[in-house]
Scaffold this active site. Structure first.
Site, PDB file in Angstrom:
ATOM      1  N   ASN A  48       0.839  -1.191   0.000  1.00  0.00           N
ATOM      2  CA  ASN A  48       0.000   0.000   0.000  1.00  0.00           C
ATOM      3  C   ASN A  48       0.876   1.244   0.000  1.00  0.00           C
ATOM      4  O   ASN A  48       2.004   1.213   0.501  1.00  0.00           O
ATOM      5  CB  ASN A  48      -0.891   0.036   1.247  1.00  0.00           C
ATOM      6  CG  ASN A  48      -1.805  -1.167   1.324  1.00  0.00           C
ATOM      7  OD1 ASN A  48      -2.356  -1.600   0.328  1.00  0.00           O
ATOM      8  ND2 ASN A  48      -1.961  -1.709   2.506  1.00  0.00           N
ATOM      9  N   HIS A  61      -6.201   2.357  12.817  1.00  0.00           N
ATOM     10  CA  HIS A  61      -6.903   1.353  12.038  1.00  0.00           C
ATOM     11  C   HIS A  61      -6.567  -0.053  12.512  1.00  0.00           C
ATOM     12  O   HIS A  61      -5.462  -0.314  12.994  1.00  0.00           O
ATOM     13  CB  HIS A  61      -6.517   1.459  10.557  1.00  0.00           C
ATOM     14  CG  HIS A  61      -6.906   2.751   9.943  1.00  0.00           C
ATOM     15  ND1 HIS A  61      -6.026   3.517   9.239  1.00  0.00           N
ATOM     16  CD2 HIS A  61      -8.068   3.426   9.927  1.00  0.00           C
ATOM     17  CE1 HIS A  61      -6.633   4.606   8.799  1.00  0.00           C
ATOM     18  NE2 HIS A  61      -7.880   4.579   9.206  1.00  0.00           N
ATOM     19  N   TYR A 130       3.687   0.535   2.764  1.00  0.00           N
ATOM     20  CA  TYR A 130       3.757  -0.585   3.692  1.00  0.00           C
ATOM     21  C   TYR A 130       3.270  -1.872   3.064  1.00  0.00           C
ATOM     22  O   TYR A 130       2.389  -1.894   2.229  1.00  0.00           O
ATOM     23  CB  TYR A 130       3.030  -0.297   5.004  1.00  0.00           C
ATOM     24  CG  TYR A 130       1.586   0.124   4.908  1.00  0.00           C
ATOM     25  CD1 TYR A 130       0.558  -0.786   5.142  1.00  0.00           C
ATOM     26  CD2 TYR A 130       1.253   1.439   4.628  1.00  0.00           C
ATOM     27  CE1 TYR A 130      -0.762  -0.393   5.084  1.00  0.00           C
ATOM     28  CE2 TYR A 130      -0.064   1.847   4.575  1.00  0.00           C
ATOM     29  CZ  TYR A 130      -1.075   0.919   4.801  1.00  0.00           C
ATOM     30  OH  TYR A 130      -2.387   1.307   4.739  1.00  0.00           O
TER      31      TYR A 130
END
Length: 159
Positions: A48, A61, A130
């Site tokens: 991501n 999150h 990441y």
């Protein structure tokens, strides 16, 4: 690559060796053999990337099912990165750890499954990448309010 483990939580900071000269720099940003030696085998299934502007706070999150381990890097800018232990059976449940990650120090953060994750953008912009150990699942995504009093995270925010 130097690897530093947090004394209480299963969080690791990877400090890559950076070779600089008049042309720029070179670094090895990931080495599976060393990663396995330090942490064991993990399969990364998704990469991501995000761009955030100064003062943007992303997170905290987590996924209730299909929890994600995350290997986080900053390509441009600086973030104040936070991981919170949400493993209910853990002795460190609710504890958190933070690190400044930026494009100058090139530090990378390993956050295992069972942690909530968030970061505050400290620079004008920040590009964060990441790797994750499971896929994102909208139906399993949850959040914890960044200013939850029970965690008392010391965000570097001016009031």
């Amino acid at each position: 690559m130097e690897v530093i483990k947090d004394k209480d939580l299963d969080i690791f900071i990877f400090k890559p060796r950076v070779f600089k000269d008049e042309r720029g720099f070179f670094m090895e940003s990931f080495n599976e053999t060393q990663f396995i030696k330090e942490l064991g085998h993990y399969e990364f299934v998704q990469d991501n990337q995000s761009l955030s502007f100064h003062g943007v706070l992303r997170g905290l999150h987590l996924q209730t099912k299909f929890s994600q381990g995350k290997y986080i890097s900053v390509v441009k800018g600086e973030i104040f990165d936070v991981a919170v232990d949400i493993r209910k059976e853990s002795e460190t449940f609710g504890s958190w750890v933070s690190a400044y990650l930026n494009s100058d120090n090139k530090h990378q953060l390993w956050i295992p499954e069972g942690f909530a994750h968030g970061f505050l953008t400290m620079s004008e912009t920040a590009e964060v990448t990441y790797k994750t150990t499971s896929y994102w699942d909208r139906d399993c995504e949850r959040g914890i309010i960044w200013e939850d009093k029970s965690m008392n995270i010391k965000w570097p925010i001016e009031n």
